[in-house]
Design an enzyme around this catalytic site. Structure first.
Site, PDB file in Angstrom:
ATOM      1  N   ARG A  79       0.837  -1.198   0.000  1.00  0.00           N
ATOM      2  CA  ARG A  79       0.000   0.000   0.000  1.00  0.00           C
ATOM      3  C   ARG A  79       0.876   1.254   0.000  1.00  0.00           C
ATOM      4  NH1 ARG A  79      -1.840   0.818   4.312  1.00  0.00           N
ATOM      5  NH2 ARG A  79      -1.174  -1.013   5.465  1.00  0.00           N
ATOM      6  N   TYR A 207      -1.627  -3.453  -6.740  1.00  0.00           N
ATOM      7  CA  TYR A 207      -1.379  -4.206  -5.506  1.00  0.00           C
ATOM      8  C   TYR A 207      -2.480  -4.091  -4.455  1.00  0.00           C
ATOM      9  CZ  TYR A 207       0.991  -6.626  -1.862  1.00  0.00           C
ATOM     10  OH  TYR A 207       1.298  -7.557  -0.913  1.00  0.00           O
ATOM     11  N   LYS A 216      -9.808  -2.122   1.693  1.00  0.00           N
ATOM     12  CA  LYS A 216      -9.546  -0.987   2.576  1.00  0.00           C
ATOM     13  C   LYS A 216     -10.297   0.274   2.111  1.00  0.00           C
ATOM     14  CE  LYS A 216      -7.033  -3.269   5.465  1.00  0.00           C
ATOM     15  NZ  LYS A 216      -6.003  -4.159   5.050  1.00  0.00           N
ATOM     16  N   HIS A 236     -10.638  -2.113  11.393  1.00  0.00           N
ATOM     17  CA  HIS A 236      -9.569  -3.004  10.909  1.00  0.00           C
ATOM     18  C   HIS A 236      -9.378  -4.128  11.936  1.00  0.00           C
ATOM     19  CE1 HIS A 236      -5.086  -3.279   9.433  1.00  0.00           C
ATOM     20  NE2 HIS A 236      -5.852  -4.103   8.768  1.00  0.00           N
ATOM     21  N   SER A 258      -1.439  -3.544  10.335  1.00  0.00           N
ATOM     22  CA  SER A 258      -1.095  -4.414   9.213  1.00  0.00           C
ATOM     23  C   SER A 258       0.133  -5.267   9.551  1.00  0.00           C
ATOM     24  CB  SER A 258      -0.815  -3.570   7.979  1.00  0.00           C
ATOM     25  OG  SER A 258      -1.953  -2.803   7.672  1.00  0.00           O
ATOM     26  N   CYS A 260       0.507  -7.534  11.801  1.00  0.00           N
ATOM     27  CA  CYS A 260       0.736  -7.701  13.240  1.00  0.00           C
ATOM     28  C   CYS A 260      -0.067  -8.857  13.815  1.00  0.00           C
ATOM     29  CB  CYS A 260       0.442  -6.403  13.975  1.00  0.00           C
ATOM     30  SG  CYS A 260       1.666  -5.128  13.621  1.00  0.00           S
ATOM     31  N   ASP A 285      -9.639  -9.529   8.839  1.00  0.00           N
ATOM     32  CA  ASP A 285      -9.059  -8.207   8.564  1.00  0.00           C
ATOM     33  C   ASP A 285     -10.005  -7.040   8.845  1.00  0.00           C
ATOM     34  OD1 ASP A 285      -6.632  -6.878   7.576  1.00  0.00           O
ATOM     35  OD2 ASP A 285      -7.837  -6.247   5.861  1.00  0.00           O
ATOM     36  N   ARG A 374       1.920 -12.197  -0.493  1.00  0.00           N
ATOM     37  CA  ARG A 374       0.576 -12.499   0.010  1.00  0.00           C
ATOM     38  C   ARG A 374      -0.023 -13.717  -0.671  1.00  0.00           C
ATOM     39  NH1 ARG A 374      -1.815  -8.819   4.061  1.00  0.00           N
ATOM     40  NH2 ARG A 374      -0.157  -7.285   4.308  1.00  0.00           N
ATOM     41  N   TYR A 498       1.513 -17.057  18.405  1.00  0.00           N
ATOM     42  CA  TYR A 498       0.718 -17.993  17.598  1.00  0.00           C
ATOM     43  C   TYR A 498      -0.304 -18.747  18.462  1.00  0.00           C
ATOM     44  CZ  TYR A 498       4.148 -16.674  14.098  1.00  0.00           C
ATOM     45  OH  TYR A 498       4.945 -15.942  13.247  1.00  0.00           O
ATOM     46  N   ASN A 501      -1.192 -17.836  22.017  1.00  0.00           N
ATOM     47  CA  ASN A 501      -1.973 -16.621  22.297  1.00  0.00           C
ATOM     48  C   ASN A 501      -3.356 -16.959  22.863  1.00  0.00           C
ATOM     49  OD1 ASN A 501       0.146 -15.034  21.402  1.00  0.00           O
ATOM     50  ND2 ASN A 501      -0.636 -14.902  19.300  1.00  0.00           N
TER      51      ASN A 501
HETATM   52  P1  GTP Z   1      -2.557  -7.664   7.391  1.00  0.00           P
HETATM   53  O1  GTP Z   1      -3.079  -8.659   6.424  1.00  0.00           O
HETATM   54  O2  GTP Z   1      -1.439  -6.838   6.813  1.00  0.00           O
HETATM   55  O3  GTP Z   1      -3.613  -6.786   7.978  1.00  0.00           O
HETATM   56  O4  GTP Z   1      -1.769  -8.500   8.547  1.00  0.00           O
HETATM   57  P2  GTP Z   1      -2.258  -9.387   9.792  1.00  0.00           P
HETATM   58  O5  GTP Z   1      -2.528  -8.496  10.951  1.00  0.00           O
HETATM   59  O6  GTP Z   1      -3.324 -10.313   9.375  1.00  0.00           O
HETATM   60  O7  GTP Z   1      -0.929 -10.211  10.167  1.00  0.00           O
HETATM   61  P3  GTP Z   1      -0.570 -11.766   9.987  1.00  0.00           P
HETATM   62  O8  GTP Z   1      -1.388 -12.663  10.850  1.00  0.00           O
HETATM   63  O9  GTP Z   1      -0.539 -12.064   8.535  1.00  0.00           O
HETATM   64  O10 GTP Z   1       0.917 -11.779  10.563  1.00  0.00           O
HETATM   65  C1  GTP Z   1       1.939 -10.955  10.051  1.00  0.00           C
HETATM   66  C2  GTP Z   1       3.297 -11.515  10.417  1.00  0.00           C
HETATM   67  O11 GTP Z   1       3.414 -11.615  11.843  1.00  0.00           O
HETATM   68  C3  GTP Z   1       3.530 -12.905   9.872  1.00  0.00           C
HETATM   69  O12 GTP Z   1       4.866 -13.001   9.419  1.00  0.00           O
HETATM   70  C4  GTP Z   1       3.296 -13.809  11.047  1.00  0.00           C
HETATM   71  O13 GTP Z   1       4.025 -15.009  10.970  1.00  0.00           O
HETATM   72  C5  GTP Z   1       3.732 -12.944  12.233  1.00  0.00           C
HETATM   73  N1  GTP Z   1       2.973 -13.262  13.476  1.00  0.00           N
HETATM   74  C6  GTP Z   1       1.638 -13.467  13.579  1.00  0.00           C
HETATM   75  N2  GTP Z   1       1.277 -13.768  14.853  1.00  0.00           N
HETATM   76  C7  GTP Z   1       2.420 -13.740  15.586  1.00  0.00           C
HETATM   77  C8  GTP Z   1       2.710 -13.984  16.973  1.00  0.00           C
HETATM   78  O14 GTP Z   1       1.837 -14.266  17.796  1.00  0.00           O
HETATM   79  N3  GTP Z   1       4.012 -13.849  17.350  1.00  0.00           N
HETATM   80  C9  GTP Z   1       5.002 -13.531  16.453  1.00  0.00           C
HETATM   81  N4  GTP Z   1       6.245 -13.426  16.912  1.00  0.00           N
HETATM   82  N5  GTP Z   1       4.768 -13.315  15.138  1.00  0.00           N
HETATM   83  C10 GTP Z   1       3.492 -13.415  14.704  1.00  0.00           C
HETATM   84  C1  SPV Z   2      -3.060  -4.453   5.251  1.00  0.00           C
HETATM   85  O1  SPV Z   2      -2.072  -3.838   4.806  1.00  0.00           O
HETATM   86  O2  SPV Z   2      -3.583  -4.170   6.358  1.00  0.00           O
HETATM   87  C2  SPV Z   2      -3.636  -5.570   4.476  1.00  0.00           C
HETATM   88  C3  SPV Z   2      -3.158  -5.793   3.103  1.00  0.00           C
HETATM   89  O3  SPV Z   2      -4.520  -6.240   4.974  1.00  0.00           O
HETATM   90  S1  SPV Z   2      -3.858  -4.694   1.954  1.00  0.00           S
HETATM   91  O4  SPV Z   2      -4.969  -5.383   1.292  1.00  0.00           O
HETATM   92  O5  SPV Z   2      -2.833  -4.376   0.957  1.00  0.00           O
HETATM   93  O6  SPV Z   2      -4.361  -3.524   2.622  1.00  0.00           O
HETATM   94 MN    MN Z   3      -5.081  -5.483   7.085  1.00  0.00          MN
END
Ligand code: GTP
Ligand code: SPV
Ligand code: MN
Length: 589
Positions: A79, A207, A216, A236, A258, A260, A285, A374, A498, A501
Site C-alpha cells: 500500500r 497491488y 480498505k 480493521h 497491518s 501484526c 481483517d 501475500r 501464535y 496466544n
Molecule cells: P494484514 O493482512 O497486513 O492486515 O496482517 P495481519 O494483521 O493479518 O498479520 P498476519 O497474521 O498475517 O501476521 C503478520 C506476520 O506476523 C507474519 O509473518 C506472522 O508469521 C507474524 N505473526 C503473527 N502472529 C504472531 C505472533 O503471535 N508472534 C510472532 N512473533 N509473530 C506473529
Molecule cells: C493491510 O495492509 O492491512 C492488508 C493488506 O490487509 S492490503 O490489502 O494491501 O491492505
Molecule cells: Mn489489514
C-alpha cells in the site's frame, strides 16, 4: 461491446450503473467491456487469459493444485499511504491523519490520468457485495478495472457477480470504484476517496489495498464515513469465535495494525495443553460492528476471502493456514523452488531457486519472497470457517482487543477500566511499522485502533464517534490491549505467540464472564499469575513476570508522547479523551 463467455448482460443493471459504465468507457476507451458474473467458469477463463499473457505462472500442480503465482512490478508491492487521499469538501473533515485534496482538483487530476488509459485493454465491471448477500448490514459496490488479476482476486475476496448485481438493483445505491493499472509508474499513482459522493478512484498500482477497492478503500475508508453518520463502526479487526471446553463460544474482535497477527489469530490452533478449546474464524481483517436489537454489539465480516501475509507461515506457526494455501490459491510475490513450488522465508522446508522478481535466488540481493508477499484464498477453504460467518445478523461481541508490535513497554495483556478508558487505550496505540506499506520498517508510530492508514475522516471525530457507542450499546464489550511482540535484550521474542496466544484470549473471555482475577495498575487490569493458563508452557518465571510488568517511569514518558500526539487534533479532540489522559497521568504519579 460485450466479451464472449459472459453470462450477465448490462440490461440487468440499474440505469444509474449502466450510465456510469458508459461514461467510464467513453473516457477510458477500452477495447472490450466484460461484466463479471462471478461464476467459477468465469474465474477459470480469467486464469487462462492470465496464464497466456504471463500475468500468472502455474505452480506445481502435483503439490499445489489450482495455485498460481503473480509477480507485481517491483515498484508496486505494498500500500502507498503517501499517495492515498481523502477528498472531502472540507480539509478539516479529512483531518491531520489523512492526506487531503479538494474534490474538484482530485477529479481534474484523475480525469486526465484515466483519459484513454484502457485503450487496447479489457474493462471489467465487477459488482460486489461486502457482507452476506442477505445481511441488512451488507453494502454493495461496483469496481471497474482493467486488471484481470484484480477481477480474479475480487472473486475470491468478495461476494462478486450476479447476486451482488441483483442486490444493487434493490438497494438503489452503490459505491463507485474506478481502477486502472495505468503505467504502474509510482510518479503517476493515486488512491483517491470521495466519501461525500461514495466514489473511489485508483490509478497506477495493481497491488492489494491499492487496487482491490472493496477492501480498505470501501470497507474501511468509505464505510467508516457512512458508519459515523449512521451510528455503527467499520474497523480493521479480525473476528473470531473462541469455544471453551464447556462448549460456550464467545466472539471477540481484535484490531492489530497491518502485518501484526490478525490472520494468524483468526485461524489460531489451540496448543495441545489446552484440550477442548476450539477457534472459529469469522473474519481476518475487517469487521463491521452494529448495535444489535438485544443491546449487544454485533459484527459481520464484509469480506469472503483472505489476502494474507505469506512469510512466517509454516506447519508449526499455523498448520491450518499452511494447509489452506496448498490448493486454489493465488500467490503474489513469493519465490519458487526448483520444482516450481512456492517458497518463502520461514516456510521451514524446501529451498528457493528463483526469487520474487523471477531472478535466480541470491541471498545477497535480498529475500526470496517479498516480506509483503501475500496469498489470496476463499474463506471457504479455511477448515475452521465459522458456521456463523454467513449469518445475516453477524455474531455478538464479548470483547474488543487492541494490539501492537512493541518490543518494549506494552505488557502481554491488560484490560481497560471501562469503555471511555478503552477508547483512550485504542487512540493511544502505537506499533512498529511493517512491510505492508511502503516506507521504513520497524519504526514505532501512532496507529490508533490500527486505523491510521484507513480512517476515512478526522480521528478527532472518529474518537468522538467511538465514545458515543457507549450510549448506543447498553451491554458494552470489555476492551483489552495485547502485545505478542515484546523482545529481550538480545532481540528474541519473550512470548512464543501464535497458538499460545489462546492463553491470553482465555483470560480475556473469563474476565468478560467475571471469573478471572486481575491486579489493578495505573494502565489497567493485569492478570494475576494464577489466573492465566500457563500449564504446558515452558516459560521461565522471570519472563512471565517481565511480560506482565508495568514500568511506571516508561509509561510516564509514553503518556507525554500520547499527549503531544492527541494535541495535534486541536479542537476536534473530544474533551472526554483529554480527561481520560489526565486521569491516566494522575494514576502514574
Ligand atoms: P494484514 O493482512 O497486513 O492486515 O496482517 P495481519 O494483521 O493479518 O498479520 P498476519 O497474521 O498475517 O501476521 C503478520 C506476520 O506476523 C507474519 O509473518 C506472522 O508469521 C507474524 N505473526 C503473527 N502472529 C504472531 C505472533 O503471535 N508472534 C510472532 N512473533 N509473530 C506473529
Ligand atoms: C493491510 O495492509 O492491512 C492488508 C493488506 O490487509 S492490503 O490489502 O494491501 O491492505
Ligand atoms: Mn489489514
Amino acid at each position: 461491446m460485450t466479451a464472449a463467455g459472459q453470462s450477465i448482460s448490462p440490461a440487468q443493471a440499474p440505469p444509474a450503473l449502466r450510465r456510469w459504465v458508459e461514461q467510464v468507457a467513453s473516457r477510458t476507451r477500452p477495447d472490450r467491456v466484460h461484466w463479471c458474473d462471478g461464476s467459477d467458469a468465469e474465474y477459470r477463463l480469467l486464469i487462462q487469459q492470465m496464464l497466456a499473457s504471463g500475468e500468472l505462472l502455474k505452480l506445481n500442480p502435483a503439490t499445489h493444485p489450482g495455485c498460481y503465482l503473480h509477480r507485481s512490478n517491483p515498484s508496486d508491492v505494498a500500500r502507498v499511504e503517501n499517495l492515498t487521499f481523502v477528498c472531502s469538501e472540507s480539509r478539516e473533515d479529512a483531518g491531520p491523519n489523512n492526506n487531503w485534496m479538494a474534490p474538484a482538483e482530485a477529479h481534474r487530476k484523475m480525469d486526465a490520468l484515466f483519459d484513454g488509459c484502457m485503450h487496447g485493454r479489457t474493462m471489467y465491471v465487477i459488482p460486489y457485495c461486502m457482507g452476506p448477500i442477505d445481511s441488512p448490514y451488507a453494502r454493495c459496490g461496483v469496481e471497474i478495472t482493467d486488471s484481470a488479476y484484480v477481477a480474479a482476486n475480487m472473486k475470491l475476496m468478495t461476494r462478486m457477480g450476479a447476486e451482488a448485481l441483483a442486490r444493487i438493483a434493490g438497494d438503489g445505491s452503490f459505491v463507485k470504484g474506478l481502477h486502472s493499472l495505468g503505467e504502474l509508474d509510482p510518479g503517476r499513482r493515486f488512491i483517491m476517496h470521495f466519501p461525500e459522493s461514495l466514489e473511489i478512484q485508483s490509478y497506477g498500482s495493481g497491488y492489494g489495498g491499492n487496487a482491490l477497492l472493496g477492501k480498505k478503500c470501501h470497507a474501511l475508508r468509505i464505510a467508516g464515513w457512512q458508519a459515523r453518520q449512521e451510528g455503527w463502526l467499520a474497523e480493521h479487526m479480525l473476528v473470531v469465535g473462541i469455544e471453551n471446553p464447556a462448549g460456550v463460544t464467545h466472539y471477540i474482535a481484535c484490531a492489530f495494525p497491518s502485518a501484526c497477527g490478525k490472520t494468524n489469530l483468526a485461524m489460531l490452533i489451540p496448543p495441545s495443553s489446552m484440550p477442548g478449546w476450539r477457534v472459529w474464524t469469522v473474519g481476518d481483517d475487517i469487521a463491521w460492528l452494529h448495535p444489535g436489537p438485544d443491546g449487544r454489539l454485533w459484527a459481520i465480516n464484509p469480506e469472503a476471502g483472505y489476502f494474507g501475509v505469506v512469510p512466517g507461515t509454516n506447519v508449526k506457526t499455523n498448520r491450518q493456514a499452511f494447509e489452506m494455501i496448498r490448493r486454489d490459491t493465488i500467490f503474489t510475490n513469493v519465490g519458487l523452488t526448483a520444482d516450481n513450488q512456492p517458497w518463502w522465508e520461514g516456510i521451514d522446508e524446501g529451498k528457493p531457486a528463483i526469487d520474487w522478481q523471477g531472478r535466480p535466488y541470491d541471498p545477497a540481493t535480498g529475500p526470496a519472497a517479498h516480506p509483503n508477499s501475500r496469498f489470496t484464498v476463499s474463506a471457504r477453504q479455511n477448515p475452521n470457517y465459522s458456521p456463523m460467518a454467513d449469518a445475516p445478523q453477524g455474531v455478538p461481541i464479548s470483547a474488543l482487543v487492541f494490539g501492537g508490535r512493541r518490543s518494549t513497554l506494552a505488557p502481554l495483556v491488560f484490560q481497560a477500566h471501562d469503555w471511555q478508558h478503552g477508547v483512550l487505550v485504542g487512540a493511544a496505540m502505537a506499533s512498529e511499522t511493517t512491510a505492508a506499506a511502503t516506507g521504513d520498517v520497524g519504526v514505532v508510530r501512532r496507529d490508533p485502533m490500527a486505523m491510521k492508514p484507513f480512517a476515512g475522516y478526522n480521528f478527532g471525530d472518529y474518537w468522538q464517534h467511538w465514545l458515543s457507542i457507549a450510549r448506543r450499546v447498553p451491554q458494552l464489550p470489555g476492551i483489552f490491549h495485547v502485545n505478542w511482540f515484546r523482545r529481550d535484550a538480545s532481540g528474541r521474542f519473550l512470548w512464543p505467540g501464535y497458538g499460545e496466544n489462546l492463553r491470553v484470549l482465555a483470560w480475556i473471555i473469563e474476565r468478560c464472564e467475571g471469573r478471572a482475577a486481575a491486579d489493578e495498575t495505573a494502565i489497567g487490569a493485569i492478570p494475576r499469575r494464577d489466573s492465566i493458563k500457563l500449564a504446558g508452557l515452558d516459560l521461565p518465571d522471570a519472563t512471565i513476570a517481565e511480560l506482565l510488568s508495568v514500568d511506571v517511569a516508561q509509561w510516564r514518558r509514553e503518556a507525554d508522547e500520547i499527549d503531544s500526539y492527541l494535541a495535534g487534533f486541536g479542537s476536534r479532540l473530544p474533551a472526554e479523551l483529554r480527561g481520560e489522559l489526565e486521569s491516566l497521568r494522575a494514576r502514574l504519579k
